[in-house]
Each structure stands twice: as structure tokens, then as C-alpha cells.
Design a protein around this motif. Structure first.
Motif, short mmCIF file in Angstrom:
data_model
loop_
_atom_site.label_atom_id
_atom_site.label_comp_id
_atom_site.label_asym_id
_atom_site.label_seq_id
_atom_site.Cartn_x
_atom_site.Cartn_y
_atom_site.Cartn_z
N MET A 247 1.21 -1.43 -0.34
CA MET A 247 0.20 -0.10 0.00
C MET A 247 0.83 0.94 0.02
N HIS A 248 2.47 0.72 0.06
CA HIS A 248 3.63 2.02 -0.31
C HIS A 248 2.92 3.09 -1.10
N GLU A 249 2.48 2.57 -2.34
CA GLU A 249 2.35 3.17 -4.07
C GLU A 249 0.90 4.28 -3.55
N LEU A 250 0.27 3.36 -3.27
CA LEU A 250 -0.85 4.02 -3.26
C LEU A 250 -1.13 5.49 -2.12
N GLY A 251 -0.65 5.39 -1.22
CA GLY A 251 0.08 6.71 -0.55
C GLY A 251 0.86 7.50 -0.98
N VAL A 252 2.13 7.04 -1.53
CA VAL A 252 2.50 7.70 -2.51
C VAL A 252 2.02 8.36 -3.42
N VAL A 253 1.10 7.84 -3.80
CA VAL A 253 0.54 8.59 -5.35
C VAL A 253 -0.77 9.49 -4.28
N PHE A 254 -1.43 9.00 -3.29
CA PHE A 254 -2.28 10.24 -2.83
C PHE A 254 -1.63 11.43 -2.63
N THR A 255 -0.12 11.30 -2.02
CA THR A 255 0.37 12.63 -1.00
C THR A 255 0.34 13.48 -2.50
N THR A 256 0.93 12.78 -3.40
CA THR A 256 1.27 13.46 -4.67
C THR A 256 0.51 13.87 -5.21
N ILE A 257 -1.26 13.84 -5.51
CA ILE A 257 -2.12 14.18 -5.88
C ILE A 257 -2.38 15.35 -5.54
N ASP A 258 -1.79 15.57 -3.71
CA ASP A 258 -2.52 16.37 -2.89
C ASP A 258 -1.76 17.56 -3.37
N THR A 259 -0.02 17.32 -3.62
CA THR A 259 1.15 18.27 -4.30
C THR A 259 0.37 19.42 -5.79
N LEU A 260 -0.37 18.31 -6.07
CA LEU A 260 -0.50 18.15 -7.65
C LEU A 260 -1.53 19.43 -7.91
N GLU A 261 -2.15 19.50 -6.26
CA GLU A 261 -3.52 19.78 -6.72
C GLU A 261 -3.36 21.32 -5.85
N GLU A 262 -2.39 21.65 -5.30
CA GLU A 262 -1.99 22.90 -4.88
C GLU A 262 -0.97 23.70 -5.74
N LEU A 263 -0.20 22.87 -6.37
CA LEU A 263 0.50 23.55 -7.33
C LEU A 263 -0.59 24.19 -8.80
N GLY A 264 -1.76 22.62 -8.92
CA GLY A 264 -2.68 23.78 -9.97
C GLY A 264 -3.27 24.72 -9.46
N ARG A 265 -3.29 24.87 -8.19
CA ARG A 265 -4.08 26.52 -6.96
C ARG A 265 -3.27 27.50 -7.82
N GLU A 266 -1.93 26.67 -7.39
CA GLU A 266 -0.68 28.20 -7.32
C GLU A 266 -0.62 28.65 -8.76
N ASN A 267 -1.11 28.06 -9.88
CA ASN A 267 -0.29 28.58 -11.15
C ASN A 267 -1.93 27.92 -12.01
N ASP A 268 -3.51 28.14 -11.42
CA ASP A 268 -4.79 28.57 -12.10
C ASP A 268 -4.25 27.72 -13.45
N LEU A 269 -4.06 26.20 -12.89
CA LEU A 269 -4.68 24.90 -13.69
C LEU A 269 -6.02 24.84 -13.77
N SER A 270 -6.49 24.40 -14.93
CA SER A 270 -7.72 23.89 -14.64
C SER A 270 -7.52 22.16 -15.24
N ARG A 271 -6.69 22.24 -15.84
CA ARG A 271 -5.76 20.73 -16.80
C ARG A 271 -4.79 20.48 -16.00
N ILE A 272 -4.62 19.10 -15.56
CA ILE A 272 -2.86 19.33 -16.16
C ILE A 272 -2.97 17.27 -16.33
N THR A 273 -2.23 17.80 -17.79
CA THR A 273 -2.28 16.67 -18.74
C THR A 273 -1.04 15.79 -18.86
N ARG A 274 0.28 16.20 -18.14
CA ARG A 274 0.65 15.34 -18.11
C ARG A 274 2.04 15.57 -16.65
#
Ligand SMILES: [Zn+2]
Length: 114
Positions: free
Chosen positions: A1-28
Motif C-alpha cells: 500500500m506504499h504506492e497508493l499513499g505516495v500517489v495520494f500525497t503526490t496528487i495533493d501536491t499537484l492540486e496545490e500546484l494547480g491552484r497556485e498556477n491557475d491550472l484547470s487541467r494537468i495533462t502530463r
């Protein structure tokens, strides 16, 4: 389950980055995973698809994975060697006074979005 935990943490970070950079979609997303980080890439990719499918921001994103080779440094003879092949014991001098230089990373390298 290590992987899933890392995925969730990564998504949290990306959602924060998305907000900071006004992104509506991250494509890659490009991630760098160390060879001895404990992440199984196939399983990580499966968890990624599942978890991202539940977010607006990352729903259709492509995941690219890069591997960082694990390298250990020997403080006794000051050489480096491949961790996966030789573990903690230096193959040149037999010392166990060694530490991991690279290979434990779990990093976001790059994102593309709009
Ligand atoms: Zn050595």
C-alpha cells in the motif's frame, strides 16, 4: 500500500500546484522514482490511474516515470558503486561504512497543464 499513499500525497501536491498556477487541467506528469525507493512502477501506475480518475484536475493526465539509479558511496575508499548489485558492503574494499547517494527519490520532475 506504499504506492497508493505516495500517489495520494503526490496528487495533493499537484492540486496545490494547480491552484497556485491557475491550472484547470494537468495533462502530463513526469515523476522520478529511485531504484530503491520501494515503489513498484507498474503498481504505482495502476494506483495513479485509479486515484487520478477521481479528480477533476488530473482525470485525463498521462504519467511518465523515470528511474533514478541507486548509487552508494563508500567513506572508507571514497568510491561509488551500484546499490542494487552490492547492497551496503563496498565491493572494492569490503567496508560497510557506506551510505546511499541517490536512489531513494520520489519526486515530481515536470508537469504540463492548462
Ligand atoms: Zn570501499
Amino acid at each position: 500500500m506504499h504506492e497508493l499513499g505516495v500517489v495520494f500525497t503526490t496528487i495533493d501536491t499537484l492540486e496545490e500546484l494547480g491552484r497556485e498556477n491557475d491550472l484547470s487541467r494537468i495533462t502530463r506528469v513526469t515523476m522520478r522514482l529511485g531504484e530503491v525507493s520501494g515503489i513498484l512502477q507498474d503498481y504505482f501506475a495502476d494506483c495513479w490511474r485509479w486515484a487520478c480518475g477521481r479528480t477533476e484536475l488530473l482525470k485525463d493526465s498521462t504519467l511518465e516515470l523515470e528511474t533514478i539509479d541507486a548509487v552508494t558511496f563508500c567513506t572508507a575508499c571514497e568510491k561509488t558503486y551500484g546499490t542494487v548489485e552490492h547492497g551496503r558492503t563496498c565491493p572494492f574494499c569490503g567496508s560497510d561504512q557506506t551510505y546511499l547517494l541517490t536512489g531513494n527519490e520520489i519526486e515530481i520532475k515536470e508537469i504540463e497543464g492548462c
